[in-house]
Design a protein around this motif. Sequence first.
Motif, PDB file in Angstrom:
ATOM      1  N   ASN A  17      39.905  43.571  54.768  1.00  0.00           N
ATOM      2  CA  ASN A  17      41.255  42.559  54.888  1.00  0.00           C
ATOM      3  C   ASN A  17      40.836  41.276  54.646  1.00  0.00           C
ATOM      4  N   ARG A  18      39.452  40.947  54.933  1.00  0.00           N
ATOM      5  CA  ARG A  18      39.170  39.609  54.825  1.00  0.00           C
ATOM      6  C   ARG A  18      38.986  39.241  53.264  1.00  0.00           C
ATOM      7  N   LEU A  19      38.533  40.052  52.443  1.00  0.00           N
ATOM      8  CA  LEU A  19      38.747  40.214  51.097  1.00  0.00           C
ATOM      9  C   LEU A  19      39.957  40.050  50.449  1.00  0.00           C
ATOM     10  N   ALA A  20      40.814  40.983  50.716  1.00  0.00           N
ATOM     11  CA  ALA A  20      42.092  40.851  50.448  1.00  0.00           C
ATOM     12  C   ALA A  20      42.998  39.498  50.701  1.00  0.00           C
ATOM     13  N   ARG A  21      42.539  38.843  51.502  1.00  0.00           N
ATOM     14  CA  ARG A  21      43.238  37.653  52.046  1.00  0.00           C
ATOM     15  C   ARG A  21      42.551  36.308  51.684  1.00  0.00           C
ATOM     16  N   SER A  22      41.367  36.650  50.670  1.00  0.00           N
ATOM     17  CA  SER A  22      40.750  35.512  50.289  1.00  0.00           C
ATOM     18  C   SER A  22      41.039  35.026  48.927  1.00  0.00           C
ATOM     19  N   ALA A  23      40.715  33.810  48.459  1.00  0.00           N
ATOM     20  CA  ALA A  23      40.850  33.356  47.247  1.00  0.00           C
ATOM     21  C   ALA A  23      39.940  34.042  46.116  1.00  0.00           C
ATOM     22  N   HIS A  24      40.534  34.682  45.195  1.00  0.00           N
ATOM     23  CA  HIS A  24      39.698  35.456  44.266  1.00  0.00           C
ATOM     24  C   HIS A  24      39.136  34.892  42.992  1.00  0.00           C
ATOM     25  N   GLY A  25      39.807  33.997  42.438  1.00  0.00           N
ATOM     26  CA  GLY A  25      39.413  33.081  41.405  1.00  0.00           C
ATOM     27  C   GLY A  25      39.452  33.907  40.045  1.00  0.00           C
ATOM     28  N   LEU A  26      40.453  34.806  39.940  1.00  0.00           N
ATOM     29  CA  LEU A  26      40.623  35.455  38.866  1.00  0.00           C
ATOM     30  C   LEU A  26      41.989  35.548  38.193  1.00  0.00           C
ATOM     31  N   ASN A  27      41.929  35.524  36.821  1.00  0.00           N
ATOM     32  CA  ASN A  27      43.395  35.692  36.051  1.00  0.00           C
ATOM     33  C   ASN A  27      43.540  36.989  35.961  1.00  0.00           C
ATOM     34  N   LEU A  28      44.710  37.351  35.305  1.00  0.00           N
ATOM     35  CA  LEU A  28      45.261  38.714  35.408  1.00  0.00           C
ATOM     36  C   LEU A  28      44.532  39.641  34.578  1.00  0.00           C
ATOM     37  N   ALA A  29      43.699  39.190  33.463  1.00  0.00           N
ATOM     38  CA  ALA A  29      42.736  40.101  32.895  1.00  0.00           C
ATOM     39  C   ALA A  29      41.578  40.617  33.527  1.00  0.00           C
ATOM     40  N   GLU A  30      41.134  39.310  34.061  1.00  0.00           N
ATOM     41  CA  GLU A  30      39.891  39.659  34.998  1.00  0.00           C
ATOM     42  C   GLU A  30      40.290  40.440  36.347  1.00  0.00           C
ATOM     43  N   LYS A  31      41.300  40.324  36.875  1.00  0.00           N
ATOM     44  CA  LYS A  31      41.927  41.066  37.989  1.00  0.00           C
ATOM     45  C   LYS A  31      42.114  42.540  37.693  1.00  0.00           C
ATOM     46  N   ARG A  32      42.598  42.994  36.439  1.00  0.00           N
ATOM     47  CA  ARG A  32      42.744  44.023  35.927  1.00  0.00           C
ATOM     48  C   ARG A  32      41.171  44.664  35.678  1.00  0.00           C
ATOM     49  N   LEU A  33      40.383  44.197  35.355  1.00  0.00           N
ATOM     50  CA  LEU A  33      38.909  44.457  34.917  1.00  0.00           C
ATOM     51  C   LEU A  33      38.435  44.625  36.366  1.00  0.00           C
ATOM     52  N   VAL A  34      38.430  43.973  37.320  1.00  0.00           N
ATOM     53  CA  VAL A  34      37.764  44.014  38.494  1.00  0.00           C
ATOM     54  C   VAL A  34      38.522  45.460  39.303  1.00  0.00           C
ATOM     55  N   ALA A  35      39.983  45.443  39.266  1.00  0.00           N
ATOM     56  CA  ALA A  35      40.661  46.626  39.765  1.00  0.00           C
ATOM     57  C   ALA A  35      40.137  48.197  39.373  1.00  0.00           C
ATOM     58  N   LEU A  36      39.708  48.047  38.068  1.00  0.00           N
ATOM     59  CA  LEU A  36      39.409  49.357  37.381  1.00  0.00           C
ATOM     60  C   LEU A  36      37.880  49.601  37.810  1.00  0.00           C
ATOM     61  N   GLY A  37      37.023  48.654  38.096  1.00  0.00           N
ATOM     62  CA  GLY A  37      35.715  48.505  38.746  1.00  0.00           C
ATOM     63  C   GLY A  37      35.828  49.263  39.944  1.00  0.00           C
ATOM     64  N   LEU A  38      36.663  48.683  40.885  1.00  0.00           N
ATOM     65  CA  LEU A  38      36.955  49.062  42.214  1.00  0.00           C
ATOM     66  C   LEU A  38      37.214  50.407  42.420  1.00  0.00           C
ATOM     67  N   ALA A  39      38.177  50.979  41.362  1.00  0.00           N
ATOM     68  CA  ALA A  39      39.046  52.115  41.351  1.00  0.00           C
ATOM     69  C   ALA A  39      37.675  52.963  41.276  1.00  0.00           C
ATOM     70  N   ARG A  40      36.632  52.868  40.246  1.00  0.00           N
ATOM     71  CA  ARG A  40      35.476  53.778  40.139  1.00  0.00           C
ATOM     72  C   ARG A  40      34.485  53.690  41.345  1.00  0.00           C
ATOM     73  N   THR A  41      34.529  52.460  42.030  1.00  0.00           N
ATOM     74  CA  THR A  41      33.430  52.290  43.271  1.00  0.00           C
ATOM     75  C   THR A  41      34.379  53.207  44.324  1.00  0.00           C
ATOM     76  N   ASP A  42      35.612  53.345  44.401  1.00  0.00           N
ATOM     77  CA  ASP A  42      36.130  54.109  45.473  1.00  0.00           C
ATOM     78  C   ASP A  42      35.983  55.571  45.196  1.00  0.00           C
ATOM     79  N   SER A  43      35.494  55.950  43.924  1.00  0.00           N
ATOM     80  CA  SER A  43      35.510  57.314  43.710  1.00  0.00           C
ATOM     81  C   SER A  43      34.196  57.983  43.973  1.00  0.00           C
ATOM     82  N   VAL A  44      32.994  56.941  44.086  1.00  0.00           N
ATOM     83  CA  VAL A  44      31.768  57.214  44.577  1.00  0.00           C
ATOM     84  C   VAL A  44      31.596  57.460  45.993  1.00  0.00           C
TER      85      VAL A  44
END
Length: 267
Positions: A17-44
Motif C-alpha cells: 500500500n505504501r508503494l501504491a500511494r507514493s509518487a512513482h515518477g513514471l509516464n504512461l509508457a514507463e508505467k506500462r513497462l513496469v506493470a508488465l514486469g510486476l505481472a511477471r514478478t507476481d507469477s514467480v
Amino acid sequence: MTAVLPPEDERHVSMSNRLARSAHGLNLAEKRLVALGLARTDSVPASRLLQANANMGWKMRVTAMEYAEAFDVDPTTAYEQLQSAAERLFERYVRYEVKGRRGKVEEKKFRWVSGCHYAPGEGYVEMNFSPEIAPHLLGLSKHFTSYKLRQAAVFDTVYAWRLFELVKSWQSVGHFVIPIEEFWDAMEAPPSCQKDFKALRVRVIEPSVAAIKAKAGMLVDWRPMRAGSRRVTALEFICTPDPQRSLDMGFGEELIEAPAVFSDKED
C-alpha cells in the motif's frame, strides 16, 4: 530471471500500500513497462524471489509483442514505446515522506530498477528491479494492493492509472480522505494544477474518475473538503465495485484491512 507470464485474465500487479500511494515518477509508457514486469514478478513463487533476489534485485524480460497485446497497440507503437520507456526508466524513482524519530519529515527515494536494457532488433527489454524496492513487491501478506493487469491496461493516461491504484489501495475500507498536498504528490500533479484547484479538477480528477468508472469496474465518488475557508485542504473518495461489472473484471479479490485516513506511518 525469466518467468512465464500467466494467462491474460490471471496477470496481477501487486505492491505494498505504501508503494501504491507514493509518487512513482513514471509516464504512461514507463508505467506500462513496469506493470508488465510486476505481472511477471507476481507469477514467480515469493519464496524463490525472496531467497535469491531480495538483496541484489531480480531481472525480468518484457517483449514488444507482449506489450502490444497487453495494451492493445500496434507492433510499431509497441517497439517505439518500449524503447523510449527503457531509455528513461533507469532515472525514475519512487518517492514518499515519513516522519522520523524526532517528528521531522524525511523524504525517502529509491530507484525502480538498477539496470535497464533495450535490445535493438530483438524487440525486448530486460530490467533489473532494485533491491530497495523488494520489500514493497515480494512476500506481501498484508497491507498490499493487487489488481488484474487488464483492469489498468485500458487507461490511456497515467493520471487515471495512478488514481486507480490509489483508490484500489483503500478498497477494503471503501472510503478515504487524503490531504491535498499528498494527493498532488501521489498523482504528481503539475505546478499549474497545484496552484489552481479548477485545473486539478478538470485535468486530473474528473477525467480519471470517469475512466475508472467506465473501464475498470469500479464506482468512484469524490468531493473536495474545505477547512473554514474556500481553500481545498483535502479530498474524500468513496469507492465500491460496480455490481454490473465486478465479476467480469475480477474486482474485489483483495480485501486488505487499512485505516481510512492517510498517515505518515506504515500500515
